[in-house]
Scaffold this active site. Structure first.
Site, PDB file in Angstrom:
ATOM      1  N   ASN A   1       0.879  -1.165   0.000  1.00 54.61           N
ATOM      2  CA  ASN A   1       0.000   0.000   0.000  1.00 54.61           C
ATOM      3  C   ASN A   1       0.920   1.220   0.000  1.00 54.61           C
ATOM      4  OD1 ASN A   1      -1.662   2.159   0.551  1.00 54.61           O
ATOM      5  ND2 ASN A   1      -2.994   0.974   1.917  1.00 54.61           N
TER       6      ASN A   1
ATOM      7  N   LEU B   1      -0.329   4.345 -11.644  1.00 57.96           N
ATOM      8  CA  LEU B   1      -1.762   4.220 -11.962  1.00 57.96           C
ATOM      9  C   LEU B   1      -2.616   4.245 -10.704  1.00 57.96           C
ATOM     10  CD1 LEU B   1      -0.948   1.177 -14.155  1.00 57.96           C
ATOM     11  CD2 LEU B   1      -2.343   2.991 -15.120  1.00 57.96           C
TER      12      LEU B   1
ATOM     13  N   THR C   1      -6.208  12.268 -15.760  1.00 59.56           N
ATOM     14  CA  THR C   1      -7.564  11.976 -16.261  1.00 59.56           C
ATOM     15  C   THR C   1      -8.050  13.083 -17.199  1.00 59.56           C
ATOM     16  OG1 THR C   1      -9.886  11.776 -15.614  1.00 59.56           O
ATOM     17  CG2 THR C   1      -8.508  13.033 -14.126  1.00 59.56           C
TER      18      THR C   1
ATOM     19  N   ARG D   1     -17.961  16.328  -6.339  1.00 62.04           N
ATOM     20  CA  ARG D   1     -17.568  15.565  -7.524  1.00 62.04           C
ATOM     21  C   ARG D   1     -16.173  15.982  -8.013  1.00 62.04           C
ATOM     22  NH1 ARG D   1     -19.034  12.605 -12.421  1.00 62.04           N
ATOM     23  NH2 ARG D   1     -17.162  12.803 -13.676  1.00 62.04           N
TER      24      ARG D   1
ATOM     25  N   TYR E   1     -11.834  14.926  -7.159  1.00 65.22           N
ATOM     26  CA  TYR E   1     -10.918  14.064  -7.940  1.00 65.22           C
ATOM     27  C   TYR E   1     -10.184  14.888  -9.000  1.00 65.22           C
ATOM     28  CZ  TYR E   1     -10.022  10.428 -11.608  1.00 65.22           C
ATOM     29  OH  TYR E   1      -9.495   9.609 -12.583  1.00 65.22           O
TER      30      TYR E   1
ATOM     31  N   TYR F   1     -26.077   8.947  -6.841  1.00 65.14           N
ATOM     32  CA  TYR F   1     -24.726   9.188  -6.309  1.00 65.14           C
ATOM     33  C   TYR F   1     -24.723   9.919  -4.968  1.00 65.14           C
ATOM     34  CZ  TYR F   1     -22.584   8.199 -10.926  1.00 65.14           C
ATOM     35  OH  TYR F   1     -22.152   7.615 -12.084  1.00 65.14           O
TER      36      TYR F   1
ATOM     37  N   ASP G   1     -21.496  16.729 -13.177  1.00 69.80           N
ATOM     38  CA  ASP G   1     -21.050  15.901 -14.296  1.00 69.80           C
ATOM     39  C   ASP G   1     -20.276  16.698 -15.328  1.00 69.80           C
ATOM     40  OD1 ASP G   1     -20.756  13.535 -15.640  1.00 69.80           O
ATOM     41  OD2 ASP G   1     -22.890  13.209 -16.011  1.00 69.80           O
TER      42      ASP G   1
HETATM   43  P1  NAD Z   1      -8.419   0.803 -11.123  1.00 66.58           P
HETATM   44  O1  NAD Z   1      -9.146   1.224  -9.901  1.00 66.58           O
HETATM   45  O2  NAD Z   1      -8.865  -0.434 -11.808  1.00 66.58           O
HETATM   46  O3  NAD Z   1      -6.871   0.652 -10.790  1.00 66.58           O
HETATM   47  C1  NAD Z   1      -6.196   1.386  -9.802  1.00 66.58           C
HETATM   48  C2  NAD Z   1      -5.333   0.405  -9.014  1.00 66.58           C
HETATM   49  O4  NAD Z   1      -4.565   1.148  -8.059  1.00 66.58           O
HETATM   50  C3  NAD Z   1      -6.178  -0.603  -8.207  1.00 66.58           C
HETATM   51  O5  NAD Z   1      -5.788  -1.929  -8.500  1.00 66.58           O
HETATM   52  C4  NAD Z   1      -5.892  -0.250  -6.753  1.00 66.58           C
HETATM   53  O6  NAD Z   1      -5.864  -1.384  -5.895  1.00 66.58           O
HETATM   54  C5  NAD Z   1      -4.509   0.399  -6.868  1.00 66.58           C
HETATM   55  N1  NAD Z   1      -4.243   1.293  -5.736  1.00 66.58           N
HETATM   56  C6  NAD Z   1      -5.018   2.336  -5.322  1.00 66.58           C
HETATM   57  N2  NAD Z   1      -4.479   2.882  -4.211  1.00 66.58           N
HETATM   58  C7  NAD Z   1      -3.357   2.180  -3.930  1.00 66.58           C
HETATM   59  C8  NAD Z   1      -2.405   2.259  -2.894  1.00 66.58           C
HETATM   60  N3  NAD Z   1      -2.505   3.169  -1.918  1.00 66.58           N
HETATM   61  N4  NAD Z   1      -1.368   1.393  -2.896  1.00 66.58           N
HETATM   62  C9  NAD Z   1      -1.271   0.445  -3.877  1.00 66.58           C
HETATM   63  N5  NAD Z   1      -2.165   0.313  -4.878  1.00 66.58           N
HETATM   64  C10 NAD Z   1      -3.193   1.162  -4.894  1.00 66.58           C
HETATM   65  O7  NAD Z   1      -8.457   2.029 -12.148  1.00 66.58           O
HETATM   66  P2  NAD Z   1      -7.995   2.132 -13.672  1.00 66.58           P
HETATM   67  O8  NAD Z   1      -9.183   2.345 -14.506  1.00 66.58           O
HETATM   68  O9  NAD Z   1      -7.054   1.047 -13.997  1.00 66.58           O
HETATM   69  O10 NAD Z   1      -7.222   3.538 -13.632  1.00 66.58           O
HETATM   70  C11 NAD Z   1      -5.825   3.657 -13.502  1.00 66.58           C
HETATM   71  C12 NAD Z   1      -5.433   5.135 -13.534  1.00 66.58           C
HETATM   72  O11 NAD Z   1      -5.921   5.763 -14.727  1.00 66.58           O
HETATM   73  C13 NAD Z   1      -5.977   5.966 -12.362  1.00 66.58           C
HETATM   74  O12 NAD Z   1      -4.979   6.879 -11.958  1.00 66.58           O
HETATM   75  C14 NAD Z   1      -7.146   6.720 -12.946  1.00 66.58           C
HETATM   76  O13 NAD Z   1      -7.364   7.942 -12.286  1.00 66.58           O
HETATM   77  C15 NAD Z   1      -6.704   6.901 -14.391  1.00 66.58           C
HETATM   78  N6  NAD Z   1      -7.864   7.034 -15.286  1.00 66.58           N
HETATM   79  C16 NAD Z   1      -8.495   5.939 -15.807  1.00 66.58           C
HETATM   80  C17 NAD Z   1      -9.576   6.116 -16.672  1.00 66.58           C
HETATM   81  C18 NAD Z   1     -10.260   4.975 -17.365  1.00 66.58           C
HETATM   82  O14 NAD Z   1     -10.929   5.234 -18.351  1.00 66.58           O
HETATM   83  N7  NAD Z   1     -10.146   3.731 -16.944  1.00 66.58           N
HETATM   84  C19 NAD Z   1     -10.050   7.402 -16.962  1.00 66.58           C
HETATM   85  C20 NAD Z   1      -9.408   8.495 -16.383  1.00 66.58           C
HETATM   86  C21 NAD Z   1      -8.315   8.291 -15.561  1.00 66.58           C
HETATM   87  N1  UDP Z   2     -24.030   6.823 -15.460  1.00 68.63           N
HETATM   88  C1  UDP Z   2     -25.359   6.464 -15.648  1.00 68.63           C
HETATM   89  N2  UDP Z   2     -25.803   5.283 -15.092  1.00 68.63           N
HETATM   90  C2  UDP Z   2     -24.999   4.445 -14.396  1.00 68.63           C
HETATM   91  C3  UDP Z   2     -23.634   4.824 -14.210  1.00 68.63           C
HETATM   92  C4  UDP Z   2     -23.197   6.019 -14.764  1.00 68.63           C
HETATM   93  O1  UDP Z   2     -26.141   7.188 -16.271  1.00 68.63           O
HETATM   94  O2  UDP Z   2     -25.481   3.380 -13.953  1.00 68.63           O
HETATM   95  C5  UDP Z   2     -23.518   8.074 -16.099  1.00 68.63           C
HETATM   96  C6  UDP Z   2     -22.767   9.055 -15.205  1.00 68.63           C
HETATM   97  O3  UDP Z   2     -23.672   9.934 -14.561  1.00 68.63           O
HETATM   98  C7  UDP Z   2     -21.883   9.768 -16.224  1.00 68.63           C
HETATM   99  C8  UDP Z   2     -21.542   8.676 -17.248  1.00 68.63           C
HETATM  100  O4  UDP Z   2     -22.542   7.670 -17.063  1.00 68.63           O
HETATM  101  O5  UDP Z   2     -22.636  10.779 -16.880  1.00 68.63           O
HETATM  102  C9  UDP Z   2     -20.166   8.066 -17.127  1.00 68.63           C
HETATM  103  O6  UDP Z   2     -19.950   7.646 -15.820  1.00 68.63           O
HETATM  104  P1  UDP Z   2     -18.656   6.876 -15.321  1.00 68.63           P
HETATM  105  O7  UDP Z   2     -18.931   6.381 -13.943  1.00 68.63           O
HETATM  106  O8  UDP Z   2     -18.212   5.844 -16.279  1.00 68.63           O
HETATM  107  O9  UDP Z   2     -17.497   7.972 -15.191  1.00 68.63           O
HETATM  108  P2  UDP Z   2     -17.140   9.390 -15.833  1.00 68.63           P
HETATM  109  O10 UDP Z   2     -17.100   9.242 -17.316  1.00 68.63           O
HETATM  110  O11 UDP Z   2     -18.193  10.361 -15.386  1.00 68.63           O
HETATM  111  O12 UDP Z   2     -15.825   9.692 -15.249  1.00 68.63           O
END
Ligand code: NAD
Ligand code: UDP
Length: 388
Positions: free
Chosen positions: A75, A95, A138, A181, A184, A330, A336
């Site tokens: 962690n 990540l 993000t 909201r 983050y 939520y 949003d």
């Molecule tokens: P995810 O939640 O699946 O992965 C994040 C991982 O980080 C998890 O496995 C969690 O256990 C680990 N983690 C969190 N806190 C920790 C800690 N204190 N110590 C060790 N491990 C820890 O999310 P993801 O979708 O894979 O996203 C990864 C990154 O990309 C994040 O920084 C997220 O903000 C960014 N991101 C992802 C998306 C997307 O579309 N998936 C969109 C915007 C930003």
């Molecule tokens: N959303 C929805 N129904 C659900 C979950 C999400 O309408 O059951 C909407 C949410 O309000 C947002 C969009 O879907 O407008 C995308 O949400 P997500 O949680 O994937 O993350 P975001 O793109 O907002 O980061």
């Protein structure tokens, strides 16, 4: 004999050691898979969970990549081993984050600590030890579009200048503090600024990634199956859960928000290019998304319903969608992003990357995975009488 792998400038790529923090998550699991199957690089995989990468770790000795991936259950909030792992590596990819919208307004302290405070030592260790950092931010740092403040009938709303999101040009527009909201987005923005400043003042070699709704297999969890029953994952998993249970899909505030979705396998191609082309990636912030895959959330729900009925060979439910208020779904403090179209100029110019997969195709492979992975477990869970 295997051909030597070369970068975009034709230079051979030397094997490197990568400290990947958050490697056990959705994106991390796909990146690890890609690094193991397509490259000679070594990964020190740091996370608190390993379920999503266990197939890469076990059984020892049976994979061609055996010995190139090592899991460290750490962690990063409180573990002195982190600095040593960063020092041992050529590159750190961070990540780790709380990145589920349901948490931003209900657990704002955890969200801010995770996305800003916990990332600080990672940046510091990279900077002090002269190590390269790829940090995951993000698309949410852009917040709302300028266009959403125009009158509803303004023709300017159709002008891309009012909505396309550009790394070096667009402002970051968040709502008021009471709309938690934005905790983050704000924490991610501040860590971006800190990394940028470390680059400017102390020479940190960094790349910042802004993912625009990457989706695919292993994203989040299905409530009550491999995550808490009351948990609210991101939209792909919420809608998958509804489809698997044959419940109506819930549209928050009418499902009018717009998103562009990119397939995880396209997106990890972009990250691999960043990893292997430091001269082209260092010092840059990259949007990574698919501007051609735009839908409203309502359209996403409709498309997922159609795709799911194809891949599961089941007819779709009678009540396909239901409207819910954001407060009900939520809680207090939700807000949003209205629309997210990534500008692709910088990533095109630096890395020549373009996404390939259409929304229909990526939903088809993802929902095939969801059906195979969860349909039986859901049937069992539904048929079991509730515990008293
Ligand atoms: P995810 O939640 O699946 O992965 C994040 C991982 O980080 C998890 O496995 C969690 O256990 C680990 N983690 C969190 N806190 C920790 C800690 N204190 N110590 C060790 N491990 C820890 O999310 P993801 O979708 O894979 O996203 C990864 C990154 O990309 C994040 O920084 C997220 O903000 C960014 N991101 C992802 C998306 C997307 O579309 N998936 C969109 C915007 C930003
Ligand atoms: N959303 C929805 N129904 C659900 C979950 C999400 O309408 O059951 C909407 C949410 O309000 C947002 C969009 O879907 O407008 C995308 O949400 P997500 O949680 O994937 O993350 P975001 O793109 O907002 O980061």
């Amino acid at each position: 004999m295997q051909m030597a792998r070369v970068d975009l400038d034709g230079n051979p790529i030397a094997p490197m050691s990568i400290c990947m923090i958050g490697a056990g998550g959705f994106i991390g699991s796909h990146l690890c898979e890609k690094l193991m199957s397509e490259t000679p690089h070594t990964v020190l995989a740091v996370d608190v969970y390993d379920d999503k990468i266990r197939h890469l770790l076990e059984p020892q000795g049976s994979h061609p990549w055996s010995g190139r991936i090592e899991f460290h259950r750490i962690n990063i909030k409180h573990d002195s081993r982190l600095e040593g792992l960063i020092k041992m590596s050529d590159l750190t990819i961070n990540l780790a984050a709380i990145c589920t919208p349901a948490d931003y307004n209900t657990r704002p302290l955890d969200t801010i600590y995770s996305n800003f405070i916990d990332a600080l030592p990672v940046v510091k260790y990279c900077s002090e030890n002269g190590k390269r950092l790829i940090h995951f931010s993000t698309c949410e740092v852009y917040g709302k579009t300028i266009g959403c403040f125009l009158p509803k009938d303004s023709p300017l709303r159709q002008d891309p200048a009012y909505y396309v999101l550009k790394e070096d040009d667009s402002p970051c527009i968040f709502g008021p503090i009471e709309k938690q909201r934005w905790s983050y987005a704000c924490a991610k923005q501040l860590i971006e600024r800190l990394i940028y400043a470390e680059g400017a003042e102390n020479g940190l070699e960094f790349t910042i990634v802004r993912p625009f709704n990457w989706i695919g297999p292993r994203m989040d969890f299905i409530p009550g199956i491999d995550g808490p029953s009351e948990g609210v994952p991101r939209v792909l998993a919420c809608f998958s859960n509804n489809l698997l249970r044959r419940e109506p899909l819930k549209l928050v505030d009418g499902g009018q928000s717009q998103r562009t979705f990119v397939y995880i396998k396209d997106a990890t191609e972009a990250v691999l290019l960043m990893i292997e082309n430091p001269a082209r990636a260092n010092g840059h912030i990259f949007n990574v998304g698919n501007p051609h895959n735009e839908v409203t959330v309502r359209q996403l729900a409709e498309m997922m319903t159609d795709v799911y009925s194809k891949v599961s060979a089941e007819s779709s439910s009678m009540t396909p969608t239901v409207d819910v208020s954001s407060k009900e779904f939520y809680g207090e403090g939700y807000d949003d992003s209205d629309k997210r179209i990534p500008d692709m100029t910088i990533i095109n110019k630096q890395l020549g990357w373009n996404p390939k997969t259409s929304l229909w195709d990526l939903l088809e492979s993802t929902l095939t995975y969801q059906h195979k992975t969860y349909a039986e477990a859901i049937k069992k869970a539904i048929s079991k009488p509730a515990a008293t």
